[in-house]
Scaffold this active site. Structure first.
Site, PDB file in Angstrom:
ATOM      1  N   GLY A 257      42.034  41.242  26.409  1.00  0.00           N
ATOM      2  CA  GLY A 257      42.316  39.846  27.160  1.00  0.00           C
ATOM      3  C   GLY A 257      41.038  39.304  28.002  1.00  0.00           C
TER       4      GLY A 257
ATOM      5  N   ASP B 261      44.288  37.142  38.171  1.00  0.00           N
ATOM      6  CA  ASP B 261      44.187  38.643  37.242  1.00  0.00           C
ATOM      7  C   ASP B 261      45.404  39.382  37.318  1.00  0.00           C
ATOM      8  OD1 ASP B 261      43.316  39.973  35.423  1.00  0.00           O
ATOM      9  OD2 ASP B 261      41.577  41.075  36.673  1.00  0.00           O
TER      10      ASP B 261
END
Lengths: 562, 153
Positions: A204, A316
């Site tokens: 990712g 995040d």
């Protein structure tokens, strides 16, 4: 012209070792057996021990009274030869599996072993050759194997799903399942359900499009793929810009093993953060299905429902971590999830309805989630070049390492990380295989601590906590012996009283813990195995210990035989 | 002059492409670049030498068009004993190479990516005796993401 000495043909490196090359044949591990794994507590048949992710063992030989005599029974050293990919960031993260006295475990750099679980003797080894330069956001790691149908399954750093013969370690099939040129990799422990092997993707941080895949356990043929970022026109695509390219690079990877409810036939998969991590302006919208739990039909790969923990994430806050399944006293089927964002969620796992949400860490400044689930961001990287500090940091209040549930106490034991970070937005163009964060990030290197929290998921009450100078970065394990096992970043393996949190025993393993301990027994003797080896994405979860002793040993503890 | 020739000349001028000049050993992979050839049987083949007193594999960087089955012929033209520990799926392969020895290594590697190998003898690796097997190409189409082509560096 030189007359050359005949050097012959190169031989397997293991031929120059004591490895036997064969493991005893165990009886077949199939779906029904894994589904009933609690009936054979001597084994640890699947990643979490059972499909529900409780990480609970009914073994009680090692208990509150006997644990003080717990000692190493054997130690297995993983070691390394030559130059390995991700050499600076390797970590021994696996959760060992045990079937009838044979342990199957994976290590960094594509290694897998069968080990005699009573002696530590190496029975066979397999090493998948890992490209030195494969894109790895978070270390040269592998979280473990799956066993089933006479095979051992592994997902490799260069995104191959492979099946090995359980008795010889020889490869049976090998499928390429990710594009390393796009930054995809594999680190997850596969899950065997029915005749399927389930794996999720990693990468990712490089702006890939996350997915969960199912393969035929016998042949390796792909049965279905479930993308966790929808294409235009697919359900959820309205949460991405409809005139842009953001969905193509959306992230939402599935790099932690899902839990599974056999009655509902649903996989509960946590998904990763959206990409770019910290620059939300290029991806307006909630960005489904990032930072979510998605309930996936195991037969078709279709998403039945979802719950997003952090809409439009700017910090995040992956939600890849486990979704622990348990039932309320009234029989309601629930799911517990401790998110990176510092909040603990309890959902109805039949439909994704929020039952309760409450904070489980001390410091939350990024935003607020009300008891009704309303999310209000407060502090986030917004202006180019302006530093912003927030708690929890990008590794979260809890990262991928797992909590555990003890049905006797009714408590969930959560490894908690209290560490913040400063992010400074720095926009960049997307290019395949290049990290796509949209910010510079520095995690605090002085102000941090950690604890194990014993949480009642029915009330949200913290019953006790065991404090530690450093954040807790390893999985907990709880047992019918009334214990909670927890490894610390400084190398101690600790047993806590499951009722009170009192420390009852510890052993210094010489390198920090960032893995998942496994209980098992052979011939009536109970063991606890734990891989140690400090590494992985330390700069994200505890950079204050970047210089700590590294290692790669698997310790196995037991009570003295006499 | 190509960039590679510039680099070779620069390394030579700096005394970094051999032993005990500017440094004690040679820097990693300062040797030449070679290309493997594909046989009619689909096996990728190449020959690698260890020249006298140079502590390098020649070529030190070997490029393959794709992953798969590989057959390397290794020659030790040095007057010292070396070896090669080479990556291969399943288990690394080991070959002793005494002075003026010749052997074969059969490997299987996936692609794409760079795989390093070296001589696990003394401090051969530290003094420069390492090589790189570089697998070029792409992953199979079925392993690629369902999205339009994306920009690359």
């Amino acid at each position: 012209m030189t007359d050359y000495v005949d050097a012959g043909e190169a031989i397997p490196h293991s031929q120059l070792s004591a490895v036997k090359g064969i493991a005893p044949a165990t009886t077949n591990v199939d779906y029904e057996r894994i589904r009933a794994a609690t009936s054979e507590p001597q084994n640890w048949l699947t990643y979490y021990g059972t499909y529900d992710g409780k990480r609970y063992s009914t073994l009680d030989q090692i208990n509150k009274e006997t644990v003080r005599r717990l000692s190493p029974a054997w130690v297995f050293q993983a070691g390394a030869t030559g130059m390995q990919s991700g050499a600076s960031t390797y970590s021994f993260e696996a959760s060992p599996l045990v079937v009838e006295g044979v342990m199957y475990v994976s290590g960094p750099d594509g290694k897998a072993w069968a080990i005699d679980a009573t002696t530590g003797e190496e029975l066979w080894r397999y090493k998948h050759a890992s490209p030195y330069d494969v894109s790895l956001c978070c270390g040269n790691v592998n979280r473990g194997l799956a066993v089933g149908h006479g095979k051992v399954y592994m997902y490799t750093l260069n995104a191959h799903i492979i099946a090995l013969d359980a008795t010889t370690g020889e490869k049976v099939w090998d499928i390429t399942n990710g594009d390393v040129r796009a930054g995809e990799s594999g680190s997850v422990a596969p899950l065997v359900v029915k005749d399927l092997v389930i794996v999720g993707s990693a990468g990712g941080e490089f702006g890939v499009r996350g997915h969960l895949d199912a393969f035929d356990a016998h042949t390796g043929e792909r049965r279905w793929r479930c993308y966790t970022v929808p294409k235009p026109g697919e359900p959820g695509s309205e949460t991405w810009p409809d005139d842009g390219e953001a969905w193509q690079r959306g992230g939402a990877n599935c790099w932690v093993t899902p839990t599974y409810d056999p009655e509902l036939e649903l996989l509960y998969q946590g998904t990763g953060n959206p990409a770019p991590d910290f620059d939300g302006a290029v991806r307006p919208g909630d960005n489904l299905y990032t930072d979510s739990v998605v309930a996936v039909d195991v037969n078709t790969g279709e998403i039945r429902w979802h719950y997003q923990f952090t809409p439009h994430d700017l910090w995040d806050y992956d939600s890849t971590m486990e979704n622990l399944l348990f039932d309320a006293p009234d029989g309601r089927k629930l799911l517990a999830h401790a998110d990176k964002n510092g909040y603990f969620f309890v959902l109805d796992r039949t439909n994704g309805e929020l039952v309760r949400v409450f904070p489980f860490v001390d410091r939350i400044t990024w935003g607020e989630i009300t008891p009704e689930g309303k999310v209000t961001p407060k502090i986030y990287p917004d202006e180019e070049g302006v530093p912003v500090h927030f708690w929890p940091g990008p590794a979260g209040g809890k990262e991928w390492t797992h909590m555990s549930y003890n049905p006797h106490t009714g408590l969930i034991y959560v490894p908690v990380q209290e560490v913040g970070a400063t992010a400074t937005r720095r926009r960049r163009e997307f290019k395949e295989s290049i990290p796509y964060w949209g910010a510079g990030v520095a995690v605090d290197i002085e102000d941090f601590y950690g604890f194990v929290a014993a949480i009642d998921p029915l009330t949200g009450e913290e019953k006790w906590r065991w404090n530690n100078e450093y954040p807790m970065c390893a999985s907990t394990l709880t047992t019918a012996g009334g214990l909670v096992f927890q490894g610390t970043p400084t190398g101690e393996f600790v047993a806590l009283d499951a009722d009170t949190g009192e420390k009852l025993w510890s052993f210094q393993c010489g390198s920090g813990h960032h893995s998942s301990p496994t209980p098992f027994s052979v011939n009536g003797r109970q063991y606890i195995a734990v891989p140690t080896g400090w590494g992985g994405w330390i700069e994200g979860f505890l950079p204050g210990l970047l210089g700590a002793a590294a290692g790669d040993a698997l310790f196995c503890f037991a009570l003295p035989e006499d | 002059m190509t960039t590679t020739e510039d680099r070779s000349a620069e390394l030579a001028a700096a005394g970094l492409d051999g032993q005990n000049r500017t440094a004690l050993g040679r820097l990693l992979n300062t040797g030449s670049i070679g290309y493997a050839e594909e046989g009619t049987d689909g096996v990728l083949r190449a020959t690698i030498r260890i020249p006298e007193d140079e502590l390098r594999y020649e070529p030190s960087i070997l490029i393959f068009p794709r992953g798969g089955d590989i057959e390397l012929t290794l020659l030790n033209d040095d007057k010292n004993t070396h070896c090669a520990v080479l990556p291969s799926n399943g288990d690394p392969k080991f070959l002793w190479l005494v002075n003026h020895a010749k052997g074969i290594a059969r490997l299987n590697l996936d692609g794409p990516g760079t795989y390093y190998y070296g001589s696990q003898s003394g401090n051969d690796e530290g003094r420069g005796l390492t090589g790189a097997l570089v697998i070029s190409g792409e992953v199979p189409d079925h392993a690629k993401l369902d999205r339009p082509p994306q920009p690359r560096p």
